[in-house]
Write a protein that holds these residues in place. Structure first.
Motif, PDB file in Angstrom:
ATOM      1  N   UNK A 259      11.114 -13.053  -9.155  1.00 32.58           N
ATOM      2  CA  UNK A 259      11.059 -12.383  -7.968  1.00 32.58           C
ATOM      3  C   UNK A 259      11.948 -12.825  -6.649  1.00 32.58           C
ATOM      4  N   UNK A 260      12.513 -12.037  -6.202  1.00 38.64           N
ATOM      5  CA  UNK A 260      13.380 -12.375  -4.832  1.00 38.64           C
ATOM      6  C   UNK A 260      12.436 -12.327  -3.632  1.00 38.64           C
ATOM      7  N   UNK A 261      11.901 -11.056  -3.551  1.00 39.61           N
ATOM      8  CA  UNK A 261      10.879 -10.915  -2.356  1.00 39.61           C
ATOM      9  C   UNK A 261       9.662  -9.943  -2.923  1.00 39.61           C
ATOM     10  N   UNK A 262       8.832  -9.642  -2.204  1.00 39.57           N
ATOM     11  CA  UNK A 262       7.820  -8.627  -2.762  1.00 39.57           C
ATOM     12  C   UNK A 262       8.116  -7.345  -3.201  1.00 39.57           C
ATOM     13  N   UNK A 263       9.513  -6.871  -2.634  1.00 44.04           N
ATOM     14  CA  UNK A 263       9.966  -5.702  -3.174  1.00 44.04           C
ATOM     15  C   UNK A 263      11.415  -5.646  -3.780  1.00 44.04           C
ATOM     16  N   UNK A 264      11.860  -7.004  -4.361  1.00 42.04           N
ATOM     17  CA  UNK A 264      13.131  -7.063  -4.836  1.00 42.04           C
ATOM     18  C   UNK A 264      12.954  -8.035  -6.093  1.00 42.04           C
ATOM     19  N   UNK A 265      13.651  -7.922  -7.114  1.00 41.78           N
ATOM     20  CA  UNK A 265      13.710  -8.864  -8.249  1.00 41.78           C
ATOM     21  C   UNK A 265      15.096  -8.961  -8.780  1.00 41.78           C
TER      22      UNK A 265
END
Length: 343
Positions: A259-265
């Protein structure tokens, strides 16, 4: 919410060289660099002075120098030099993360460093085993990492999303599927008996158009986001379901969703095969075929994420093929809640 007391893949080992590398892991900017002795250091990616990213600086032996005002930080994250003065402020330090290399990846521990146990790193040993031929890459996907977990735990989609590479319609229509708990995770086993080999398997040269094969997909999930898939085909009637897969095609696909952010991986994937191991042409073929398939996944996952954001509120409708993903989500929620619970 993230599971923090666990290892995540932060980079391919080959991508960390002479220059610092910046990553975002669990919403936290991290800088990776390689010391003069070749070992890996992971620090908070900011200078304690004016917060310039340290990955914009340079490596000095075992230290890293900020590219803005030249402050130097050692591998523990402590500032050891401020240009133009002899003393360094005591508070001039940044967080250090536990990091190490294994199976061609750089792994980072985002939680309590005293709990960082290298023995719990997922077994991706085939990526560095000389008896296998490995390849792989990383995809940046604008989607929540659990959507990627779902995608890999329910492979009924391959007959619709990946028709030109690894998919045939039978994978969604005729598969026999079993979902079960393992000691530490979830296993989903899929078999399709007596079907056409997918285009990728034909292009490998092992099968021809018109052949009939038995296909398997054995999917092992370990929380929070590691999925290893043993996929393959063998000619129908040769005993593949009973364990005789000699003469067939087998690949192990290692997937690490960071996980990078809640909307990016950052989606790190590797493929290790046990056929035509010494053929660079086959390695290129497999790399290109899997790259195409995972780019197709990326397009659908990013469209799915946009739809979720636009249609905030409606709940999802579950079908039997979702069993693996549902159990994985429940297991992960339990572990996160346990991590957050007071001692």
């Amino acid at each position: 919410m993230y599971l923090r007391n666990c290892w995540y893949v932060a980079a391919w080992s080959r991508d960390v060289g002479d220059m610092p590398v910046g990553r975002i892991v669990l919403d936290e900017p991290v800088v990776l660099y390689r010391k003069a002795d070749g070992s890996i250091v992971a620090l908070e990616d900011r200078c304690a002075h004016r917060h310039a990213p340290l990955h914009c600086g340079r490596v000095l032996g075992s230290d890293i120098q900020c590219g803005y005002h030249g402050l130097v930080f050692n591998e523990e994250g402590v500032c050891t030099k401020v240009p133009g003065q002899t003393a360094t402020p005591l508070q001039a330090r940044v967080r250090k993360y536990r990091a190490l290399e294994r199976y061609a990846f750089v792994w980072i521990w985002m939680g309590d460093p005293d709990l960082a146990d290298p023995d719990v790193i997922p077994d991706f040993a085939r990526m560095s085993d000389p008896t296998f031929a490995p390849t792989g890459a990383v995809n940046h996907v604008r989607a929540h990492y659990e959507l990627l977990n779902d995608n890999l735990l329910d492979l009924s989609h391959v007959g619709y999303v990946h028709c030109s590479t690894i998919g045939t319609p039978e994978m969604g229509e005729k598969a026999t599927v079993r979902t079960e708990r393992t000691e530490h995770g979830i296993r989903v086993t899929r078999w399709v008996i007596d079907c056409a080999p997918p285009p990728t398997h034909v292009r490998s040269g092992i099968f021809r158009q018109g052949d009939r094969v038995d296909r398997w997909q054995i999917i092992d999930f370990l929380p929070p986001s590691f999925i290893q898939i043993h996929v393959g085909s063998a000619k129908t009637g040769t005993g593949a379901p009973e364990g005789n897969r000699v003469g067939g095609l087998g690949m192990w696909i290692m997937n690490a969703m960071t996980p990078e952010t809640p909307v990016s991986t950052n989606y790190y994937w590797g493929v290790a095969r046990d056929f035509q191991v010494h053929s660079p042409e086959t390695t290129r073929l497999i790399f290109n075929e899997i790259t195409t398939a995972f780019e197709e996944d990326k397009q659908i996952l990013e469209a799915q994420q946009r739809s979720i954001e636009l249609f905030a509120g409606p709940s999802s409708v579950n079908i039997p093929a979702d069993a693996g993903g549902i159990q994985a989500r429940r297991l992960l929620r339990t572990l996160i809640e346990t991590q957050l619970a007071p001692a």
